[in-house]
Design a protein around this motif. Structure first.
Motif, PDB file in Angstrom:
ATOM      1  N   PHE A 174       0.965  -1.132   0.149  1.00 13.70           N
ATOM      2  CA  PHE A 174      -0.064   0.072   0.181  1.00 13.70           C
ATOM      3  C   PHE A 174       0.906   1.385   0.340  1.00 13.70           C
ATOM      4  CE2 PHE A 174      -3.066  -2.030   2.879  1.00 13.70           C
ATOM      5  CZ  PHE A 174      -4.447  -2.788   1.610  1.00 13.70           C
ATOM      6  N   HIS A 175       0.312   2.304  -0.812  1.00 12.74           N
ATOM      7  CA  HIS A 175       1.407   4.010  -0.669  1.00 12.74           C
ATOM      8  C   HIS A 175       0.727   4.406  -0.875  1.00 12.74           C
ATOM      9  CE1 HIS A 175       5.243   5.597  -0.919  1.00 12.74           C
ATOM     10  NE2 HIS A 175       4.777   6.250  -2.275  1.00 12.74           N
ATOM     11  N   GLN A 176       1.246   5.687  -0.167  1.00 13.08           N
ATOM     12  CA  GLN A 176       0.427   6.916   0.125  1.00 13.08           C
ATOM     13  C   GLN A 176      -0.996   7.147  -0.499  1.00 13.08           C
ATOM     14  OE1 GLN A 176       0.561  10.688  -3.050  1.00 13.08           O
ATOM     15  NE2 GLN A 176       2.155  11.300  -1.510  1.00 13.08           N
ATOM     16  N   MET A 189      -3.585   8.299  -4.102  1.00 10.87           N
ATOM     17  CA  MET A 189      -3.289   6.296  -3.871  1.00 10.87           C
ATOM     18  C   MET A 189      -2.470   6.271  -5.328  1.00 10.87           C
ATOM     19  SD  MET A 189      -5.501   2.535  -4.219  1.00 10.87           S
ATOM     20  CE  MET A 189      -6.656   2.678  -2.822  1.00 10.87           C
ATOM     21  N   HIS A 190      -0.976   5.061  -4.355  1.00  8.09           N
ATOM     22  CA  HIS A 190      -0.471   5.232  -5.098  1.00  8.09           C
ATOM     23  C   HIS A 190       0.409   3.431  -4.832  1.00  8.09           C
ATOM     24  CE1 HIS A 190       0.035   9.282  -6.153  1.00  8.09           C
ATOM     25  NE2 HIS A 190      -0.119   8.919  -7.433  1.00  8.09           N
ATOM     26  N   ASP A 191      -0.804   2.773  -4.454  1.00  7.43           N
ATOM     27  CA  ASP A 191      -0.043   1.043  -4.390  1.00  7.43           C
ATOM     28  C   ASP A 191       0.797   1.151  -5.924  1.00  7.43           C
ATOM     29  OD1 ASP A 191      -1.777   1.625  -2.334  1.00  7.43           O
ATOM     30  OD2 ASP A 191      -2.819   0.054  -2.859  1.00  7.43           O
ATOM     31  N   GLY A 192       1.436  -0.055  -5.415  1.00  6.96           N
ATOM     32  CA  GLY A 192       2.283  -0.806  -6.262  1.00  6.96           C
ATOM     33  C   GLY A 192       4.140  -1.343  -5.712  1.00  6.96           C
ATOM     34  N   GLN A 193       5.004  -1.429  -6.375  1.00  8.97           N
ATOM     35  CA  GLN A 193       6.206  -1.760  -6.724  1.00  8.97           C
ATOM     36  C   GLN A 193       7.423  -0.741  -6.851  1.00  8.97           C
ATOM     37  OE1 GLN A 193       5.063  -6.678  -7.942  1.00  8.97           O
ATOM     38  NE2 GLN A 193       6.655  -5.176  -8.525  1.00  8.97           N
ATOM     39  N   GLY A 194       7.931  -0.847  -5.698  1.00  7.63           N
ATOM     40  CA  GLY A 194       9.302  -0.141  -5.265  1.00  7.63           C
ATOM     41  C   GLY A 194       9.639   0.341  -3.985  1.00  7.63           C
ATOM     42  N   ALA A 227       5.629   6.028  -9.983  1.00  3.97           N
ATOM     43  CA  ALA A 227       5.079   7.545  -9.408  1.00  3.97           C
ATOM     44  C   ALA A 227       6.510   8.264  -8.200  1.00  3.97           C
ATOM     45  CB  ALA A 227       4.010   8.038  -8.989  1.00  3.97           C
ATOM     46  N   LEU A 228       6.644   9.447  -8.402  1.00  7.65           N
ATOM     47  CA  LEU A 228       7.387   9.665  -7.786  1.00  7.65           C
ATOM     48  C   LEU A 228       6.222  10.408  -6.125  1.00  7.65           C
ATOM     49  CD1 LEU A 228      11.238  10.661  -6.411  1.00  7.65           C
ATOM     50  CD2 LEU A 228      10.626  12.180  -7.120  1.00  7.65           C
ATOM     51  N   THR A 229       7.004  10.330  -4.860  1.00  9.43           N
ATOM     52  CA  THR A 229       5.506  10.895  -4.256  1.00  9.43           C
ATOM     53  C   THR A 229       6.524  11.280  -3.109  1.00  9.43           C
ATOM     54  OG1 THR A 229       5.427   8.323  -2.688  1.00  9.43           O
ATOM     55  CG2 THR A 229       3.912   8.739  -4.799  1.00  9.43           C
ATOM     56  N   SER A 230       6.286  12.316  -2.365  1.00 10.47           N
ATOM     57  CA  SER A 230       6.441  12.633  -1.639  1.00 10.47           C
ATOM     58  C   SER A 230       5.085  13.001   0.041  1.00 10.47           C
ATOM     59  CB  SER A 230       7.130  13.750  -1.686  1.00 10.47           C
ATOM     60  OG  SER A 230       7.020  15.161  -1.966  1.00 10.47           O
ATOM     61  N   LYS A 231       5.783  13.364   1.339  1.00  9.38           N
ATOM     62  CA  LYS A 231       5.114  14.081   2.198  1.00  9.38           C
ATOM     63  C   LYS A 231       5.563  14.914   3.278  1.00  9.38           C
ATOM     64  CE  LYS A 231       1.391  12.700   5.345  1.00  9.38           C
ATOM     65  NZ  LYS A 231       0.586  11.946   6.523  1.00  9.38           N
TER      66      LYS A 231
END
Length: 434
Positions: A174-176, A189-194, A227-231
């Protein structure tokens, strides 16, 4: 349409003023005491459970107590719904704001089942190895309704002396996925592999950063959308917590040449939380909820206010109002605005009664059509505890509603096809996270 677009803003302002008046009166001390008691109870439950699934990414802290053996956790809701009219659930065609007439008595079945093993090394680092499968009947959650691998990842905390709570992970997770509850909407929602990290301490403010790739269904490899995600979180404004999000999406040569996608996408958002209330602003370019979308010439703007207001020792009011616009190529640009109210009454530490009502509007810019829906659900509940979030919970409910979709699609001759659906449903279900 301009008049309709003013309504959510007016409701949001009215809600803030109303809630402010509650806190400003002589009952503020009693409310603060009640809030403190609830916070302590949540902390106690977290300490006892140690590791549970609430449909959010799990982040270990350096002082976590490492449980022995395999930890089984998950989220599920299953039951039966007897359909007494031509639609089992209330759905507005073209809606943008999740389950916009309200989720109570208006959900489909499914669940997520997780196994995790935690380790502690001689150096004090804590690791988790996590595996999850899911099973959903809702096509918004699953491609085929079967059992799929949702998670398989490893993470570690307390691996840097200067950053004991920095959590580093890699795998499928699960991601962001920040969420608003009573409309069951993951507005990112950015579920995935990384892989990436969470809780990098920047002098009291914390940073999460990750690079992930989208996965199609139960396939092993990523799809070529990234996706490059940040919080940035941990910012304080008085008693309020403020977070900022910034995400960037792109693709690789793995995508087929005939896929018509935008070269890139981005999102920026802010989330302000105070005294049980939450206000969200989000802008998406070539995207909506996810920068994986890479939809050319698409822009989305979201404003959402939701929260909970205690009315008495036993009565509570949950609410949500949201307004979102979606501008797209073609003629389906639209605005979605909705209001959901859920008063609850706790008879004792086991039994409660909830009543949820919602109204939802989808207003098209270039089509002479407005889709509307309303829903009302009465639910009698049996739960393991005396709080609204206490789970497991068994519900016996009745839902009535109507969806008046003036526009659903066009036929081969370009003529608008509409639909008008009534809902009368009787159901029994359980919901649990553990």
């Amino acid at each position: 349409m301009k008049l309709f677009r003013v309504l959510p803003t007016a409701f949001a302002v009215a809600t803030v003023i109303a809630s402010s008046s509650v806190y400003a009166n002589t009952e503020i001390e009693a409310f603060e005491q009640r809030l403190k008691e609830l916070e302590n109870k949540v902390a106690e439950q977290s300490e006892q459970l140690q590791y549970k699934d609430d449909q959010q990414p799990a982040t270990l802290l350096s002082d976590i107590k490492v449980p022995e053996g395999i930890v089984f956790s998950g989220y599920a809701r299953y039951g039966a719904a007897f359909q007494g009219s031509n639609a089992e659930r209330v759905n507005t065609h073209g809606q943008l704001n999740g389950n916009a007439t309200g989720r109570l008595g208006n959900e489909q079945n499914g669940g997520e089942f997780q196994l995790a093993k935690l380790f502690k090394s001689e150096t004090g680092a804590v690791w988790d190895l996590v595996f999850m499968v899911d099973h959903w009947s809702d096509n918004a959650w699953a491609d085929d309704g079967g059992v799929n691998v949702k998670k398989i990842y490893a993470g570690a905390v307390n691996i840097f002396e200067s950053q004991p709570d920095l959590y580093v992970w890699a795998g499928r997770d699960f991601h962001q996925r920040p969420q608003t509850d009573i409309n069951d909407y993951f507005w990112m929602m950015h579920d995935g592999q990384g892989g990436g990290f969470r809780n990098l301490d920047l002098g009291g403010i914390k940073l999460d950063l990750a690079a992930v790739g989208a996965v199609n269904g139960d396939y092993v490899e990523d799809s070529g959308r990234y996706a490059l995600t940040s919080k940035l979180h941990g910012l304080k404004i008085g008693e309020a917590d403020l977070s900022f999000y910034a995400n960037y999406g792109g693709s690789s040569e793995k995508l087929d040449d005939d896929e018509k996608i935008a070269g890139s996408a981005y999102q920026v958002a802010s989330e302000l939380m105070w005294a049980g209330q939450k206000f969200i602003m989000r802008y998406s370019h070539n995207a909506k909820d996810s920068v994986y979308d890479l939809e050319d010439e698409q822009r989305a703007m979201l404003f959402s206010l939701d929260g909970s207001i205690p009315l008495s020792e036993k009565a509570n009011l949950q609410y949500l109002t949201a307004y979102q616009t979606l501008d797209v190529a073609g003629n389906e640009s639209r605005a979605n605005y909705n209001v959901i109210l859920r008063p609850t009454y706790q008879w004792n530490k086991v039994h409660s009664t909830w009543f949820e009502t919602g109204y939802n509007v989808v207003d098209y810019d270039d089509i002479d059509a407005t889709n509307t829906s309303w829903k009302a659900t009465l639910s009698q509940n049996i739960a393991i505890g005396g709080e609204t979030w206490s789970r497991p919970m068994i519900r016996f409910y009745t839902t009535v509603g109507n969806a008046d979709n003036e526009y659903r699609q066009r036929d081969n001759n370009g003529k608008i096809i509409d639909s008008h659906d009534d809902t009368v449903t009787f159901g029994a279900m359980f919901e649990a996270w553990w």
